[in-house]
Design an enzyme around this catalytic site. Structure first.
Site, mmCIF file in Angstrom:
data_model
loop_
_atom_site.group_PDB
_atom_site.id
_atom_site.type_symbol
_atom_site.label_atom_id
_atom_site.label_comp_id
_atom_site.label_asym_id
_atom_site.label_seq_id
_atom_site.Cartn_x
_atom_site.Cartn_y
_atom_site.Cartn_z
ATOM 1 N N ASP A 163 0.868 -1.188 0.000
ATOM 2 C CA ASP A 163 0.000 0.000 0.000
ATOM 3 C C ASP A 163 0.899 1.230 0.000
ATOM 4 O O ASP A 163 2.114 1.141 0.225
ATOM 5 C CB ASP A 163 -0.888 -0.017 1.258
ATOM 6 C CG ASP A 163 -1.779 1.217 1.351
ATOM 7 O OD1 ASP A 163 -2.330 1.643 0.322
ATOM 8 O OD2 ASP A 163 -1.915 1.777 2.454
ATOM 9 N N SER A 164 0.271 2.382 -0.193
ATOM 10 C CA SER A 164 1.013 3.640 -0.083
ATOM 11 C C SER A 164 1.484 3.873 1.353
ATOM 12 O O SER A 164 2.382 4.659 1.583
ATOM 13 C CB SER A 164 0.119 4.800 -0.530
ATOM 14 O OG SER A 164 -1.106 4.757 0.190
ATOM 15 N N CYS A 195 -4.202 -1.271 -2.186
ATOM 16 C CA CYS A 195 -4.376 0.182 -2.278
ATOM 17 C C CYS A 195 -5.236 0.438 -3.510
ATOM 18 O O CYS A 195 -4.888 -0.006 -4.608
ATOM 19 C CB CYS A 195 -3.007 0.844 -2.428
ATOM 20 S SG CYS A 195 -3.052 2.596 -2.824
ATOM 21 N N ASN A 196 -6.339 1.117 -3.299
ATOM 22 C CA ASN A 196 -7.243 1.373 -4.426
ATOM 23 C C ASN A 196 -6.599 2.244 -5.496
ATOM 24 O O ASN A 196 -6.746 1.999 -6.687
ATOM 25 C CB ASN A 196 -8.515 2.057 -3.926
ATOM 26 C CG ASN A 196 -9.417 1.100 -3.181
ATOM 27 O OD1 ASN A 196 -10.341 0.536 -3.743
ATOM 28 N ND2 ASN A 196 -9.146 0.907 -1.914
ATOM 29 N N THR A 197 -5.879 3.285 -5.049
ATOM 30 C CA THR A 197 -5.281 4.212 -6.015
ATOM 31 C C THR A 197 -4.250 3.473 -6.872
ATOM 32 O O THR A 197 -4.195 3.655 -8.097
ATOM 33 C CB THR A 197 -4.630 5.403 -5.279
ATOM 34 O OG1 THR A 197 -5.518 5.867 -4.265
ATOM 35 C CG2 THR A 197 -4.319 6.538 -6.224
ATOM 36 N N TYR A 218 -0.954 8.657 -2.013
ATOM 37 C CA TYR A 218 -0.936 8.511 -3.471
ATOM 38 C C TYR A 218 -2.155 9.198 -4.099
ATOM 39 O O TYR A 218 -2.121 9.585 -5.258
ATOM 40 C CB TYR A 218 -0.989 7.024 -3.858
ATOM 41 C CG TYR A 218 0.293 6.235 -3.718
ATOM 42 C CD1 TYR A 218 1.459 6.777 -3.178
ATOM 43 C CD2 TYR A 218 0.344 4.907 -4.156
ATOM 44 C CE1 TYR A 218 2.618 6.033 -3.062
ATOM 45 C CE2 TYR A 218 1.508 4.151 -4.048
ATOM 46 C CZ TYR A 218 2.643 4.708 -3.497
ATOM 47 O OH TYR A 218 3.794 3.961 -3.398
ATOM 48 N N GLY A 219 -3.230 9.305 -3.301
ATOM 49 C CA GLY A 219 -4.514 9.790 -3.834
ATOM 50 C C GLY A 219 -4.457 11.063 -4.646
ATOM 51 O O GLY A 219 -5.029 11.131 -5.736
ATOM 52 N N CYS A 270 -11.406 2.901 -0.585
ATOM 53 C CA CYS A 270 -10.110 3.341 -0.080
ATOM 54 C C CYS A 270 -9.781 2.464 1.122
ATOM 55 O O CYS A 270 -10.657 2.188 1.952
ATOM 56 C CB CYS A 270 -10.197 4.809 0.325
ATOM 57 S SG CYS A 270 -8.730 5.388 1.197
ATOM 58 N N THR A 271 -8.519 2.058 1.200
ATOM 59 C CA THR A 271 -8.138 1.087 2.236
ATOM 60 C C THR A 271 -8.282 1.640 3.657
ATOM 61 O O THR A 271 -8.322 0.876 4.605
ATOM 62 C CB THR A 271 -6.684 0.655 2.029
ATOM 63 O OG1 THR A 271 -5.881 1.818 1.851
ATOM 64 C CG2 THR A 271 -6.561 -0.244 0.836
ATOM 65 N N HIS A 272 -8.374 2.962 3.808
ATOM 66 C CA HIS A 272 -8.515 3.542 5.148
ATOM 67 C C HIS A 272 -9.938 3.439 5.698
ATOM 68 O O HIS A 272 -10.141 3.438 6.898
ATOM 69 C CB HIS A 272 -8.146 5.035 5.119
ATOM 70 C CG HIS A 272 -6.692 5.301 4.945
ATOM 71 N ND1 HIS A 272 -5.986 4.842 3.870
ATOM 72 C CD2 HIS A 272 -5.821 5.971 5.732
ATOM 73 C CE1 HIS A 272 -4.735 5.238 3.991
ATOM 74 N NE2 HIS A 272 -4.604 5.922 5.110
ATOM 75 N N GLU A 321 -5.625 8.891 8.867
ATOM 76 C CA GLU A 321 -4.150 8.818 8.985
ATOM 77 C C GLU A 321 -3.690 9.342 10.347
ATOM 78 O O GLU A 321 -2.757 8.841 10.934
ATOM 79 C CB GLU A 321 -3.500 9.693 7.912
ATOM 80 C CG GLU A 321 -3.312 9.039 6.572
ATOM 81 C CD GLU A 321 -2.126 8.103 6.535
ATOM 82 O OE1 GLU A 321 -1.065 8.455 7.075
ATOM 83 O OE2 GLU A 321 -2.276 7.014 5.972
#
Ligand code: DGL
Length: 273
Positions: free
Chosen positions: A16-17, A79-81, A48-49, A190-192, A158
């Protein structure tokens, strides 16, 4: 990759980022707890978004090469992005099974919606890429997808802010336009976002079903390992190795929140990108 004891004991690479991909890893560990894992978070370059998708693609190729050098047997782009920017190109370039997080979430949403009106909240990059629109259209072109970029939500999570009036306000800002469109399914693109799933559900008051890509991706990991005969059947305690690129970050503290368990140690590495 051939099925053999030696091959099957190789780790699964997850990247992931930053720490967000740990929500995906958490679900992976629930369904394949005996697998060895190598997790990579590009904390020096997160988020990364907001970045250009070509730049994200460059990062992602570098990380995938690193994981291949570490001899992983399967890669999860958690990571989706990154998935939106590079999954198709990665699959062409690398001779190893690679799973992204967009298709599993899109597929589940398409099969869950009753009124064929679906919403997605994601990073600007993911929304701009149109990745969810393409995946949903492949399954059912009659589904209407509404996408909302939700960068502030990434920022708050974050920082570890998972409750409170400020967060509620942000959730309202992103979700209200989708509720107005009468969505019956919302994809957390989004992974968050699984970290605020409960808050989103409670705000929407039972009007929508919420789909997390993390759960669906984990199911795909299990299925692909089985199909390819790559399941690790060894009895030895599985290894979890973590890498991050930032020299100074809160990987261990925030990571624990994302993964739901202690991480213990993170290896610092600088990738020449
Ligand atoms: N992990 C990213 C994603 O799922 C969110 C954080 C970022 O912008 O890098 O899209």
């Amino acid at each position: 990759m051939n099925s053999s004891k030696e091959n099957n004991e190789k780790p699964i690479g997850v990247f992931d980022s930053g720490v967000g991909g740990l929500t995906v890893l958490k679900e992976i560990l629930k369904v394949v707890p005996h697998e060895n894992i190598l997790y990579f978070g590009d904390t020096a370059r997160v988020p990364y978004g907001p970045r250009d998708l070509d730049e994200v693609r460059r990062f992602v190729f570098k990380i995938t090469s690193f994981l291949c050098e570490k001899d992983v047997k399967l890669i999860v782009v958690a990571c989706n992005t990154s998935t939106a920017a590079a999954l198709d190109d990665l699959k062409k370039e690398f001779d190893i099974p690679i799973i992204g997080v967009v298709e599993p979430g899109a597929r589940t949403a398409a099969y869950t919606t009753k009124n064929r009106i679906v919403g997605v909240i994601a990073t600007e990059g993911t929304v701009k890429s149109g990745a969810y629109d393409r995946e949903i259209a492949k399954i059912d072109p009659s589904i209407k997808l509404y996408s909302v970029p939700a960068p502030l939500l990434v920022e708050y999570i974050e920082k570890g802010i998972l409750e409170g009036e400020e967060l509620q306000k942000i959730i309202r800002t992103y979700i209200d336009p989708l509720l107005e469109k009468n969505i019956d399914v919302l994809i957390l693109g989004c992974t968050h976002f699984p970290l605020v799933e409960k808050q989103i559900l409670s705000y929407s008051g039972g009007r929508i079903k919420v789909i997390s890509s993390a759960v669906e991706t984990a199911k795909d990991v299990k299925r692909i390992l089985e199909e390819k005969g790559l399941v690790n059947a060894s009895n030895t305690r599985p290894q979890r190795i973590f890498y991050e690129t930032a020299r100074c970050s809160k990987f261990l503290e925030v990571g624990k929140m994302f993964l739901g368990e202690e991480i213990g140690k993170v290896n610092k590495i600088s990738l020449d990108i």
